[in-house]
Design a protein around this motif. Structure first.
Motif, PDB file in Angstrom:
ATOM      1  N   GLU A 171       0.826  -1.207   0.000  1.00 52.25           N
ATOM      2  CA  GLU A 171       0.000   0.000   0.000  1.00 52.25           C
ATOM      3  C   GLU A 171       0.861   1.259   0.000  1.00 52.25           C
ATOM      4  OE1 GLU A 171      -3.566   0.610  -0.012  1.00 52.25           O
ATOM      5  OE2 GLU A 171      -3.239  -1.350  -0.934  1.00 52.25           O
ATOM      6  N   TYR A 172       1.880   1.272   0.838  1.00 48.79           N
ATOM      7  CA  TYR A 172       2.801   2.419   0.890  1.00 48.79           C
ATOM      8  C   TYR A 172       3.497   2.616  -0.452  1.00 48.79           C
ATOM      9  CZ  TYR A 172       2.421   2.786   6.027  1.00 48.79           C
ATOM     10  OH  TYR A 172       1.972   2.967   7.319  1.00 48.79           O
ATOM     11  N   ASP A 173       3.896   1.504  -1.072  1.00 48.95           N
ATOM     12  CA  ASP A 173       4.560   1.579  -2.379  1.00 48.95           C
ATOM     13  C   ASP A 173       3.621   2.176  -3.427  1.00 48.95           C
ATOM     14  OD1 ASP A 173       6.966   0.554  -1.479  1.00 48.95           O
ATOM     15  OD2 ASP A 173       6.459  -1.515  -2.000  1.00 48.95           O
ATOM     16  N   LEU A 174       2.358   1.748  -3.412  1.00 48.15           N
ATOM     17  CA  LEU A 174       1.366   2.266  -4.363  1.00 48.15           C
ATOM     18  C   LEU A 174       1.136   3.760  -4.167  1.00 48.15           C
ATOM     19  CD1 LEU A 174      -1.262  -0.641  -4.319  1.00 48.15           C
ATOM     20  CD2 LEU A 174       0.160   0.038  -6.260  1.00 48.15           C
ATOM     21  N   GLN A 175       1.167   4.169  -2.885  1.00 49.52           N
ATOM     22  CA  GLN A 175       0.965   5.590  -2.556  1.00 49.52           C
ATOM     23  C   GLN A 175       2.259   6.395  -2.688  1.00 49.52           C
ATOM     24  OE1 GLN A 175      -0.633   5.596   1.446  1.00 49.52           O
ATOM     25  NE2 GLN A 175      -2.169   4.069   0.922  1.00 49.52           N
ATOM     26  N   LYS A 176       3.366   5.671  -3.010  1.00 45.00           N
ATOM     27  CA  LYS A 176       4.701   6.298  -3.070  1.00 45.00           C
ATOM     28  C   LYS A 176       5.050   6.990  -1.747  1.00 45.00           C
ATOM     29  CE  LYS A 176       5.134   6.836  -8.088  1.00 45.00           C
ATOM     30  NZ  LYS A 176       4.474   5.578  -8.312  1.00 45.00           N
ATOM     31  N   LYS A 177       4.618   6.368  -0.674  1.00 40.57           N
ATOM     32  CA  LYS A 177       4.872   6.900   0.665  1.00 40.57           C
ATOM     33  C   LYS A 177       6.170   6.299   1.215  1.00 40.57           C
ATOM     34  CE  LYS A 177       2.823   7.123   5.267  1.00 40.57           C
ATOM     35  NZ  LYS A 177       1.668   6.745   6.121  1.00 40.57           N
ATOM     36  N   PRO A 178       7.128   7.141   1.606  1.00 37.42           N
ATOM     37  CA  PRO A 178       8.371   6.589   2.161  1.00 37.42           C
ATOM     38  C   PRO A 178       8.133   5.926   3.519  1.00 37.42           C
ATOM     39  CG  PRO A 178       8.344   8.983   2.370  1.00 37.42           C
ATOM     40  CD  PRO A 178       7.120   8.607   1.598  1.00 37.42           C
ATOM     41  N   TYR A 179       8.919   4.893   3.826  1.00 35.57           N
ATOM     42  CA  TYR A 179       8.771   4.219   5.118  1.00 35.57           C
ATOM     43  C   TYR A 179      10.093   3.607   5.542  1.00 35.57           C
ATOM     44  CZ  TYR A 179       8.157   0.204   1.932  1.00 35.57           C
ATOM     45  OH  TYR A 179       8.306  -0.742   0.949  1.00 35.57           O
ATOM     46  N   SER A 180      10.173   3.320   6.842  1.00 35.73           N
ATOM     47  CA  SER A 180      11.350   2.637   7.394  1.00 35.73           C
ATOM     48  C   SER A 180      10.860   1.445   8.213  1.00 35.73           C
ATOM     49  CB  SER A 180      12.149   3.588   8.288  1.00 35.73           C
ATOM     50  OG  SER A 180      11.429   3.856   9.477  1.00 35.73           O
ATOM     51  N   ALA A 181      11.765   0.589   8.602  1.00 36.52           N
ATOM     52  CA  ALA A 181      11.402  -0.609   9.373  1.00 36.52           C
ATOM     53  C   ALA A 181      10.696  -0.236  10.676  1.00 36.52           C
ATOM     54  CB  ALA A 181      12.649  -1.432   9.659  1.00 36.52           C
ATOM     55  N   ASP A 182      11.134   0.844  11.315  1.00 31.73           N
ATOM     56  CA  ASP A 182      10.540   1.256  12.592  1.00 31.73           C
ATOM     57  C   ASP A 182       9.051   1.584  12.462  1.00 31.73           C
ATOM     58  OD1 ASP A 182      12.890   0.912  13.964  1.00 31.73           O
ATOM     59  OD2 ASP A 182      13.477   3.019  13.908  1.00 31.73           O
ATOM     60  N   ASP A 183       8.628   2.016  11.279  1.00 33.37           N
ATOM     61  CA  ASP A 183       7.209   2.348  11.066  1.00 33.37           C
ATOM     62  C   ASP A 183       6.308   1.122  11.232  1.00 33.37           C
ATOM     63  OD1 ASP A 183       7.858   4.991  10.449  1.00 33.37           O
ATOM     64  OD2 ASP A 183       8.106   4.553   8.318  1.00 33.37           O
ATOM     65  N   PHE A 184       6.888  -0.068  11.098  1.00 30.75           N
ATOM     66  CA  PHE A 184       6.087  -1.296  11.149  1.00 30.75           C
ATOM     67  C   PHE A 184       6.067  -1.943  12.538  1.00 30.75           C
ATOM     68  CE2 PHE A 184       7.320  -0.706   6.754  1.00 30.75           C
ATOM     69  CZ  PHE A 184       6.123  -0.901   6.074  1.00 30.75           C
ATOM     70  N   LYS A 185       6.813  -1.382  13.472  1.00 31.50           N
ATOM     71  CA  LYS A 185       6.896  -2.001  14.812  1.00 31.50           C
ATOM     72  C   LYS A 185       5.528  -2.201  15.465  1.00 31.50           C
ATOM     73  CE  LYS A 185      11.651  -1.050  16.246  1.00 31.50           C
ATOM     74  NZ  LYS A 185      12.533  -0.278  17.144  1.00 31.50           N
ATOM     75  N   PRO A 186       4.646  -1.178  15.478  1.00 30.39           N
ATOM     76  CA  PRO A 186       3.323  -1.393  16.111  1.00 30.39           C
ATOM     77  C   PRO A 186       2.552  -2.542  15.461  1.00 30.39           C
ATOM     78  CG  PRO A 186       3.707   0.946  15.720  1.00 30.39           C
ATOM     79  CD  PRO A 186       4.802   0.203  15.009  1.00 30.39           C
ATOM     80  N   LEU A 187       2.598  -2.615  14.123  1.00 28.11           N
ATOM     81  CA  LEU A 187       1.873  -3.671  13.413  1.00 28.11           C
ATOM     82  C   LEU A 187       2.501  -5.040  13.678  1.00 28.11           C
ATOM     83  CD1 LEU A 187      -0.374  -4.525  11.520  1.00 28.11           C
ATOM     84  CD2 LEU A 187       1.096  -3.930   9.571  1.00 28.11           C
ATOM     85  N   ILE A 188       3.821  -5.092  13.817  1.00 32.32           N
ATOM     86  CA  ILE A 188       4.483  -6.369  14.131  1.00 32.32           C
ATOM     87  C   ILE A 188       3.996  -6.884  15.482  1.00 32.32           C
ATOM     88  CG2 ILE A 188       6.674  -7.561  14.545  1.00 32.32           C
ATOM     89  CD1 ILE A 188       7.996  -5.519  12.637  1.00 32.32           C
ATOM     90  N   TRP A 189       3.921  -5.987  16.475  1.00 31.67           N
ATOM     91  CA  TRP A 189       3.426  -6.411  17.803  1.00 31.67           C
ATOM     92  C   TRP A 189       1.987  -6.913  17.713  1.00 31.67           C
ATOM     93  CZ3 TRP A 189       6.577  -7.807  21.247  1.00 31.67           C
ATOM     94  CH2 TRP A 189       7.764  -7.129  21.528  1.00 31.67           C
ATOM     95  N   VAL A 190       1.156  -6.223  16.932  1.00 33.62           N
ATOM     96  CA  VAL A 190      -0.242  -6.656  16.754  1.00 33.62           C
ATOM     97  C   VAL A 190      -0.281  -8.039  16.108  1.00 33.62           C
ATOM     98  CG1 VAL A 190      -2.391  -6.197  15.480  1.00 33.62           C
ATOM     99  CG2 VAL A 190      -1.210  -4.328  16.642  1.00 33.62           C
TER     100      VAL A 190
END
Length: 199
Positions: A171-190
């Motif tokens: 989704e981020y790639d489609l939106q061309k939204k930059p991201y880093s690994a840390d952005d996914f930490k909350p979702l990883i815990w979920v």
């Protein structure tokens, strides 16, 4: 010696250009779009040059896959061991791969394409990949043997832990939204909490 070393460097550069072309074509057209003629055109070499480095399409895909798997799985055991509880160890396992995916997005796309199409890989490449991923499989086996998970097998565990993250990355790639690994930490815990029986 200088001439031999220079030739080796040039050869390595050529092989690397071929590999990068493979990543580009797979990203744009998928595995079905891979052909030595297309690769040669991109790299500006003859089709015969690709055969210097790889015997055929399966050999090329398999060798590149092993290289990428080694890159992605290096340090996996140490990452997992950063955690003490099963919850923490599962988190660090997933975060290890998320970090690699963010650092090497084209390589990640290549690996994910092959996980969806394993028929492109040689038997040897599949076995080597399993060897590299062993720390994760050992962790899964431990969790399953202790009946800590809602999932029943490796495929289900991977679906719980990785599918939400890969979907969000797409989704981020489609939106061309930059991201880093840390952005996914909350979702990883979920994702980790969703698979644990006591959560």
């Amino acid at each position: 010696t200088f001439i031999i070393n220079t030739m080796r460097t040039i050869d390595e550069e050529k092989r690397n250009k071929i590999v990068q072309a493979v990543f580009d074509i797979v990203t744009e057209e998928g595995l079905a779009g891979l052909a030595f003629s297309k690769i040669a055109k991109r790299v500006k070499v003859s089709t015969a040059t690709a055969y210097v480095y790889f015997e055929n399409k399966e050999d090329m895909i398999s060798k590149i896959y092993i290289d990428v798997k080694q890159l992605f799985d290096e340090g996996l055991k140490e990452s997992i061991e950063q955690g003490t509880t099963m919850r923490e160890r599962l988190f660090h396992c997933v975060f290890h791969f998320v970090r690699r995916f963010c650092e090497h997005p084209r390589e990640a796309n290549f690996v994910l394409a092959l996980q969806d199409n394993p028929e492109y890989l040689s038997e040897e490449a599949t076995k080597v990949a399993e060897y590299y991923t062993k720390p994760m499989l050992v962790l899964y086996e431990e969790a399953l043997s202790q009946r800590l998970l809602k999932a029943q097998n490796v495929s289900e565990i991977n679906a719980f832990l990785f599918a939400p993250i890969l979907w969000l990355m797409k989704e981020y790639d489609l939106q061309k939204k930059p991201y880093s690994a840390d952005d996914f930490k909350p979702l990883i815990w979920v994702s980790v909490d969703s698979i644990l029986n006591n959560r």
